[in-house]
Design an enzyme around this catalytic site. Structure first.
Site, PDB file in Angstrom:
ATOM      1  N   ARG A  64      31.818  15.767 134.376  1.00 18.01           N
ATOM      2  CA  ARG A  64      32.011  14.779 133.326  1.00 18.01           C
ATOM      3  C   ARG A  64      32.935  15.387 132.279  1.00 18.01           C
ATOM      4  NH1 ARG A  64      26.313  14.883 134.271  1.00 18.01           N
ATOM      5  NH2 ARG A  64      25.497  12.907 135.099  1.00 18.01           N
ATOM      6  N   LYS A 101      23.958  15.636 131.347  1.00 16.64           N
ATOM      7  CA  LYS A 101      23.178  14.653 130.596  1.00 16.64           C
ATOM      8  C   LYS A 101      21.724  15.090 130.518  1.00 16.64           C
ATOM      9  CE  LYS A 101      25.824  10.387 131.249  1.00 16.64           C
ATOM     10  NZ  LYS A 101      25.784   9.010 131.780  1.00 16.64           N
ATOM     11  N   HIS A 151      36.766  10.149 134.121  1.00 17.03           N
ATOM     12  CA  HIS A 151      35.666   9.699 134.966  1.00 17.03           C
ATOM     13  C   HIS A 151      36.173   9.164 136.305  1.00 17.03           C
ATOM     14  CE1 HIS A 151      31.425   9.896 134.231  1.00 17.03           C
ATOM     15  NE2 HIS A 151      31.218   8.770 134.880  1.00 17.03           N
ATOM     16  N   ARG A 159      36.015  12.012 138.570  1.00 15.96           N
ATOM     17  CA  ARG A 159      34.631  12.245 138.995  1.00 15.96           C
ATOM     18  C   ARG A 159      34.242  11.268 140.104  1.00 15.96           C
ATOM     19  NH1 ARG A 159      29.475  14.249 137.417  1.00 15.96           N
ATOM     20  NH2 ARG A 159      27.824  12.669 137.300  1.00 15.96           N
ATOM     21  N   HIS A 166      23.000  13.766 139.202  1.00 13.84           N
ATOM     22  CA  HIS A 166      22.277  12.515 138.996  1.00 13.84           C
ATOM     23  C   HIS A 166      20.778  12.751 139.156  1.00 13.84           C
ATOM     24  CE1 HIS A 166      25.989   9.888 140.196  1.00 13.84           C
ATOM     25  NE2 HIS A 166      26.004  10.243 138.931  1.00 13.84           N
ATOM     26  N   TYR A 178      28.365   4.995 145.246  1.00  8.98           N
ATOM     27  CA  TYR A 178      29.526   5.558 145.936  1.00  8.98           C
ATOM     28  C   TYR A 178      29.516   5.248 147.423  1.00  8.98           C
ATOM     29  CZ  TYR A 178      30.220   7.920 141.545  1.00  8.98           C
ATOM     30  OH  TYR A 178      30.413   8.170 140.220  1.00  8.98           O
TER      31      TYR A 178
END
Length: 311
Positions: free
Chosen positions: A148, A179, A250, A253, A276, A285
């Site tokens: 990110r 995150k 992004h 990514r 994630h 994806y």
């Protein structure tokens, strides 16, 4: 009576609420649609029930109206019935608790493999070598590691107790803070390592960069690059590289994840690499991957397209 109520309400929002003329015009169109539905159902606007509203929402949705468009219409209808309630014309608001259908989430934009490689391989002989080395290293890490932009910004040149993230050149690993303050380690490919070594060799040559500057990616004044700066530099670089679409961090990514799935189909591994917490986030994806497969099928398979000739 219905038309009179609509006109009074529009006058109310125009004069008392002082809404813009364009907004009033949109409200008028929405209420025309409501009146048409009510007329077809042989019901007065003041007699419309919750079931009517739900049926009309379903009709709009099946007719191709987007979830966002239906939500805006419902907002206009809801305000109308709130006003009717204040006027003592209805006992309850039939639009209350009616929600529009959820719009499908747009697929994340990803580059083709060729475009991603073209961007990563781009080199400007006429450009500033210092900026060239820095920007090339940023592209390689974003695309090669799936970072990110916030994770890239947080990288330090060397590991330390206070570092949010760093690159272990010997171990070929990137340690990042993602995150939710979750740390993860991702492998760094050979091309990214080469780009990083070129950048580190030049990084301290700018007059404004002190030798103890912690940030890996800095400007000429030695301060850590911001996410906005990286967005701007990447957009500029993608256009210089000849890509038709300006690229943002992004997007690289997304490209990292999509291209990995095209090659390996290992969803769990991609989940770990992206950081994630939930695999459903990663599953988007697979839709990108299916689009890739569908295009290949359409282009190559002799039975992909129906014959247009009549029997």
């Amino acid at each position: 009576m219905s038309q009179e109520l609509v006109e009074r309400y529009l006058e109310h929002v125009r004069v008392e609420k002082r809404l813009a003329q364009r907004t009033v015009e949109l409200y008028a169109l929405d209420l025309q649609k409501l009146a048409a539905y009510a007329f077809e159902a042989k019901v007065e606007l003041t007699q419309v029930q919750n079931a009517h509203i739900r049926r009309w929402v379903a009709q709009m949705h099946s007719g191709g109206r987007s979830g966002r468009g239906i939500a805006l219409i419902l907002s206009g209808w809801r305000g109308f019935y709130i006003w009717l309630g204040r006027e003592g014309r209805v006992a309850s608001n039939p639009v209350q608790d009616v929600r529009s259908p959820k719009s499908p989430k747009p697929l994340p934009k990803a580059l083709s493999v060729d475009d991603a490689v073209q961007l990563a391989s781009y080199h400007s002989e006429a450009g500033d070598p210092w900026l060239e080395a820095r920007d090339a290293a940023m592209v390689e890490l974003l695309y090669g590691c799936g970072l990110r932009v916030g994770e890239l910004v947080g990288l330090d040149a060397v590991a330390s107790a206070s570092a949010r993230g760093w690159i272990d050149l010997e171990g070929a690993e990137a340690h990042v803070l993602g995150k939710g303050s979750k740390r993860r380690t991702t492998p760094v490919g050979a091309k990214a390592l080469e780009a990083l070594q070129r950048w580190l060799a030049l990084r301290g040559q700018a007059a404004g960069v002190p030798g103890d500057a912690p940030a890996l990616f800095v400007g000429r004044n030695g301060t850590r690059l911001s996410a906005q700066s990286i967005w701007q530099r990447l957009r500029r670089r993608s256009l210089q590289a000849g890509l038709a679409t300006p690229v943002h961090p992004h997007m690289l990514r997304h490209s990292f994840a999509s291209h990995l799935l095209q090659s390996s189909s290992d969803l769990r591994a991609v989940q770990e690499l992206l950081g994630h917490a939930n695999i459903t986030t990663t599953q988007v994806y697979t839709r990108l991957d299916f689009q890739h497969l569908a295009r290949a099928y359409d282009a190559a398979h002799p039975r992909a397209k129906l014959s247009r000739s009549k029997p």
